[in-house]
Design a protein around this motif. Structure first.
Motif, PDB file in Angstrom:
ATOM      1  N   GLN A  85      -1.787  -4.738  -2.913  1.00 28.13           N
ATOM      2  CA  GLN A  85      -1.159  -5.486  -3.997  1.00 28.13           C
ATOM      3  C   GLN A  85      -0.206  -6.539  -3.444  1.00 28.13           C
ATOM      4  N   LEU A 120      -0.368 -10.583  -3.955  1.00 27.93           N
ATOM      5  CA  LEU A 120       0.755 -11.335  -4.516  1.00 27.93           C
ATOM      6  C   LEU A 120       1.132 -12.515  -3.614  1.00 27.93           C
ATOM      7  N   LYS A 144       3.148 -15.467  -5.439  1.00 26.53           N
ATOM      8  CA  LYS A 144       4.161 -14.766  -6.224  1.00 26.53           C
ATOM      9  C   LYS A 144       5.143 -14.076  -5.278  1.00 26.53           C
ATOM     10  N   ASP A 169       7.603 -11.217  -6.609  1.00 25.37           N
ATOM     11  CA  ASP A 169       6.902  -9.950  -6.841  1.00 25.37           C
ATOM     12  C   ASP A 169       6.507  -9.309  -5.509  1.00 25.37           C
ATOM     13  N   ALA A 170       6.132 -10.149  -4.539  1.00 22.15           N
ATOM     14  CA  ALA A 170       5.777  -9.632  -3.217  1.00 22.15           C
ATOM     15  C   ALA A 170       6.991  -8.992  -2.550  1.00 22.15           C
TER      16      ALA A 170
END
Length: 213
Positions: A59, A63, A68, A71-72
Protein backbone atom coordinates in the motif's frame (compact mmCIF):
# COMPACT_ATOMS: atom_id res chain seq x y z
CA UNK A 1 13.21 -63.41 37.95
CA UNK A 2 10.45 -61.02 39.02
CA UNK A 3 11.57 -58.84 41.95
CA UNK A 4 7.96 -58.59 43.16
CA UNK A 5 6.48 -61.38 45.18
CA UNK A 6 2.95 -60.80 43.95
CA UNK A 7 0.74 -58.63 41.78
CA UNK A 8 -0.49 -56.92 44.93
CA UNK A 9 3.04 -55.72 45.71
CA UNK A 10 3.37 -54.41 42.16
CA UNK A 11 0.10 -52.53 42.54
CA UNK A 12 1.11 -51.01 45.85
CA UNK A 13 4.45 -49.92 44.43
CA UNK A 14 2.74 -48.24 41.46
CA UNK A 15 0.31 -46.43 43.78
CA UNK A 16 3.21 -45.28 45.94
CA UNK A 17 5.05 -43.96 42.86
CA UNK A 18 1.96 -42.01 41.73
CA UNK A 19 1.54 -40.51 45.19
CA UNK A 20 5.14 -39.28 45.08
CA UNK A 21 5.36 -38.25 41.41
CA UNK A 22 1.81 -37.84 40.13
CA UNK A 23 1.70 -34.07 40.50
CA UNK A 24 4.98 -33.63 38.69
CA UNK A 25 3.82 -35.85 35.82
CA UNK A 26 0.52 -34.01 35.46
CA UNK A 27 2.21 -30.62 35.68
CA UNK A 28 4.79 -31.67 33.09
CA UNK A 29 2.08 -32.90 30.74
CA UNK A 30 0.11 -29.68 31.06
CA UNK A 31 3.28 -27.64 30.52
CA UNK A 32 4.15 -29.68 27.43
CA UNK A 33 0.69 -29.16 25.95
CA UNK A 34 0.91 -25.44 26.73
CA UNK A 35 4.28 -25.18 25.01
CA UNK A 36 2.95 -26.92 21.89
CA UNK A 37 -0.11 -24.68 21.67
CA UNK A 38 1.83 -21.50 22.47
CA UNK A 39 4.39 -22.44 19.83
CA UNK A 40 1.65 -22.90 17.25
CA UNK A 41 0.05 -19.63 18.31
CA UNK A 42 3.39 -17.81 17.97
CA UNK A 43 3.99 -19.22 14.49
CA UNK A 44 0.48 -18.22 13.40
CA UNK A 45 0.95 -14.77 14.91
CA UNK A 46 4.27 -14.33 13.10
CA UNK A 47 2.71 -15.37 9.80
CA UNK A 48 -0.19 -12.94 10.25
CA UNK A 49 2.24 -10.14 11.17
CA UNK A 50 4.31 -10.83 8.09
CA UNK A 51 1.27 -10.85 5.83
CA UNK A 52 -0.08 -7.62 7.32
CA UNK A 53 3.34 -5.98 7.00
CA UNK A 54 3.60 -7.07 3.35
CA UNK A 55 0.16 -5.62 2.62
CA UNK A 56 1.06 -2.35 4.33
CA UNK A 57 4.30 -2.11 2.38
CA UNK A 58 2.47 -2.72 -0.91
CA UNK A 59 0.00 0.00 0.00
CA UNK A 60 2.87 2.36 0.79
CA UNK A 61 4.51 1.67 -2.57
CA UNK A 62 1.21 2.37 -4.34
CA UNK A 63 0.74 5.63 -2.44
CA UNK A 64 4.23 6.80 -3.39
CA UNK A 65 3.59 5.90 -7.03
CA UNK A 66 0.36 7.90 -6.91
CA UNK A 67 2.14 10.91 -5.40
CA UNK A 68 0.20 10.72 -2.13
CA UNK A 69 3.15 11.59 0.09
CA UNK A 70 1.19 12.41 3.23
CA UNK A 71 -0.69 9.09 3.14
CA UNK A 72 2.60 7.30 2.42
CA UNK A 73 4.13 8.94 5.51
CA UNK A 74 1.25 7.66 7.64
CA UNK A 75 1.59 4.15 6.23
CA UNK A 76 5.33 4.25 6.84
CA UNK A 77 4.82 5.24 10.48
CA UNK A 78 2.54 2.21 10.87
CA UNK A 79 5.22 -0.07 9.45
CA UNK A 80 7.99 1.37 11.62
CA UNK A 81 5.92 1.19 14.81
CA UNK A 82 3.75 -1.91 14.45
CA UNK A 83 5.87 -4.07 12.12
CA UNK A 84 9.37 -2.90 13.01
CA UNK A 85 10.62 -6.47 13.43
CA UNK A 86 9.76 -7.40 9.84
CA UNK A 87 11.96 -6.70 6.79
CA UNK A 88 9.07 -4.76 5.26
CA UNK A 89 9.70 -1.92 7.71
CA UNK A 90 13.27 -1.73 6.39
CA UNK A 91 12.06 -1.80 2.79
CA UNK A 92 9.61 0.99 3.58
CA UNK A 93 12.31 3.14 5.19
CA UNK A 94 14.54 2.68 2.15
CA UNK A 95 11.72 3.59 -0.21
CA UNK A 96 10.84 6.70 1.75
CA UNK A 97 14.50 7.74 1.82
CA UNK A 98 14.84 7.21 -1.93
CA UNK A 99 11.72 9.25 -2.54
CA UNK A 100 13.04 12.10 -0.40
CA UNK A 101 16.43 12.09 -2.15
CA UNK A 102 14.82 12.09 -5.59
CA UNK A 103 12.84 15.15 -4.45
CA UNK A 104 16.10 16.87 -3.38
CA UNK A 105 15.06 16.65 0.26
CA UNK A 106 18.12 15.14 1.90
CA UNK A 107 17.05 16.22 5.38
CA UNK A 108 13.89 14.13 5.08
CA UNK A 109 15.90 11.10 3.92
CA UNK A 110 18.31 11.05 6.84
CA UNK A 111 15.91 9.85 9.59
CA UNK A 112 14.80 6.89 7.49
CA UNK A 113 18.36 5.76 6.81
CA UNK A 114 19.32 6.30 10.44
CA UNK A 115 16.32 4.18 11.48
CA UNK A 116 17.57 1.31 9.32
CA UNK A 117 21.08 1.58 10.77
CA UNK A 118 19.66 1.40 14.30
CA UNK A 119 16.88 -1.16 13.83
CA UNK A 120 17.61 -3.47 10.89
CA UNK A 121 18.34 -7.11 11.76
CA UNK A 122 20.47 -7.90 8.72
CA UNK A 123 23.98 -6.47 8.50
CA UNK A 124 23.58 -6.02 4.74
CA UNK A 125 20.66 -3.65 5.24
CA UNK A 126 22.64 -1.70 7.83
CA UNK A 127 25.62 -1.34 5.49
CA UNK A 128 23.42 -0.21 2.58
CA UNK A 129 21.78 2.42 4.78
CA UNK A 130 25.16 3.56 6.07
CA UNK A 131 26.51 3.86 2.53
CA UNK A 132 23.48 5.83 1.30
CA UNK A 133 23.54 8.13 4.31
CA UNK A 134 27.26 8.78 3.76
CA UNK A 135 26.50 9.72 0.14
CA UNK A 136 23.84 12.15 1.38
CA UNK A 137 26.45 13.84 3.57
CA UNK A 138 28.91 13.86 0.67
CA UNK A 139 26.31 15.62 -1.51
CA UNK A 140 25.98 18.23 1.25
CA UNK A 141 29.79 18.62 1.39
CA UNK A 142 29.70 17.33 4.97
CA UNK A 143 32.89 15.38 4.40
CA UNK A 144 33.64 14.68 8.06
CA UNK A 145 30.36 12.82 8.62
CA UNK A 146 30.66 10.98 5.31
CA UNK A 147 34.13 9.69 6.22
CA UNK A 148 32.98 8.86 9.75
CA UNK A 149 30.19 6.64 8.44
CA UNK A 150 32.56 4.98 5.97
CA UNK A 151 34.97 4.13 8.79
CA UNK A 152 32.19 2.46 10.81
CA UNK A 153 31.78 -0.32 8.25
CA UNK A 154 33.62 -3.57 8.96
CA UNK A 155 31.98 -5.69 6.26
CA UNK A 156 34.27 -7.23 3.66
CA UNK A 157 31.34 -7.45 1.24
CA UNK A 158 31.00 -3.66 1.25
CA UNK A 159 34.70 -2.80 1.57
CA UNK A 160 35.09 -1.89 -2.10
CA UNK A 161 32.04 0.39 -2.08
CA UNK A 162 33.17 2.22 1.04
CA UNK A 163 36.69 2.60 -0.36
CA UNK A 164 35.19 4.19 -3.46
CA UNK A 165 33.13 6.47 -1.25
CA UNK A 166 36.26 7.58 0.61
CA UNK A 167 37.87 8.23 -2.76
CA UNK A 168 34.91 10.41 -3.75
CA UNK A 169 35.17 12.37 -0.49
CA UNK A 170 38.92 12.91 -0.84
CA UNK A 171 38.47 13.89 -4.48
CA UNK A 172 35.82 16.45 -3.54
CA UNK A 173 38.21 17.83 -0.93
CA UNK A 174 41.04 18.03 -3.44
CA UNK A 175 43.15 15.48 -1.56
CA UNK A 176 44.13 13.69 -4.75
CA UNK A 177 46.79 11.34 -3.38
CA UNK A 178 44.40 9.87 -0.80
CA UNK A 179 41.60 9.74 -3.39
CA UNK A 180 43.76 7.74 -5.79
CA UNK A 181 44.81 5.33 -3.04
CA UNK A 182 41.18 4.80 -2.02
CA UNK A 183 40.09 4.13 -5.62
CA UNK A 184 42.95 1.71 -6.16
CA UNK A 185 42.01 -0.11 -2.94
CA UNK A 186 38.44 -0.32 -4.17
CA UNK A 187 39.59 -2.00 -7.40
CA UNK A 188 41.66 -4.77 -5.78
CA UNK A 189 39.07 -7.55 -6.04
CA UNK A 190 37.28 -6.33 -9.15
CA UNK A 191 37.60 -8.02 -12.53
CA UNK A 192 39.00 -5.81 -15.28
CA UNK A 193 36.27 -4.77 -17.68
CA UNK A 194 33.34 -5.01 -15.27
CA UNK A 195 31.33 -1.78 -14.89
CA UNK A 196 32.69 -0.69 -11.50
CA UNK A 197 36.26 -1.40 -12.56
CA UNK A 198 35.75 0.78 -15.65
CA UNK A 199 34.16 3.54 -13.55
CA UNK A 200 36.97 3.53 -11.00
CA UNK A 201 39.57 3.62 -13.77
CA UNK A 202 37.84 6.71 -15.17
CA UNK A 203 37.87 8.34 -11.73
CA UNK A 204 41.60 7.68 -11.38
CA UNK A 205 42.21 9.11 -14.86
CA UNK A 206 40.22 12.21 -13.90
CA UNK A 207 42.46 12.63 -10.86
CA UNK A 208 45.52 12.56 -13.12
CA UNK A 209 43.99 15.29 -15.30
CA UNK A 210 43.14 17.38 -12.23
CA UNK A 211 46.64 16.88 -10.84
CA UNK A 212 48.22 18.02 -14.11
CA UNK A 213 46.09 21.15 -14.44
Amino acid sequence: MDIYASDDEKGEDIKRWWRENGRSVVAGTILGIAVIFSGRYWLNYQQIQSENAANSYQQLSNLIAEGKQSDADDKNQLLLSKFASTPYAVFAAFEMANQAISNDNNDAAKPYLEWVITNAALSGHIEIARLRLAKVFLAEANYEKALSLASESNSESFASLFSELRGDVFSAQGILIDARAAYQSSMVNLVEGEPRHVLLTMKIDDLAVADAS
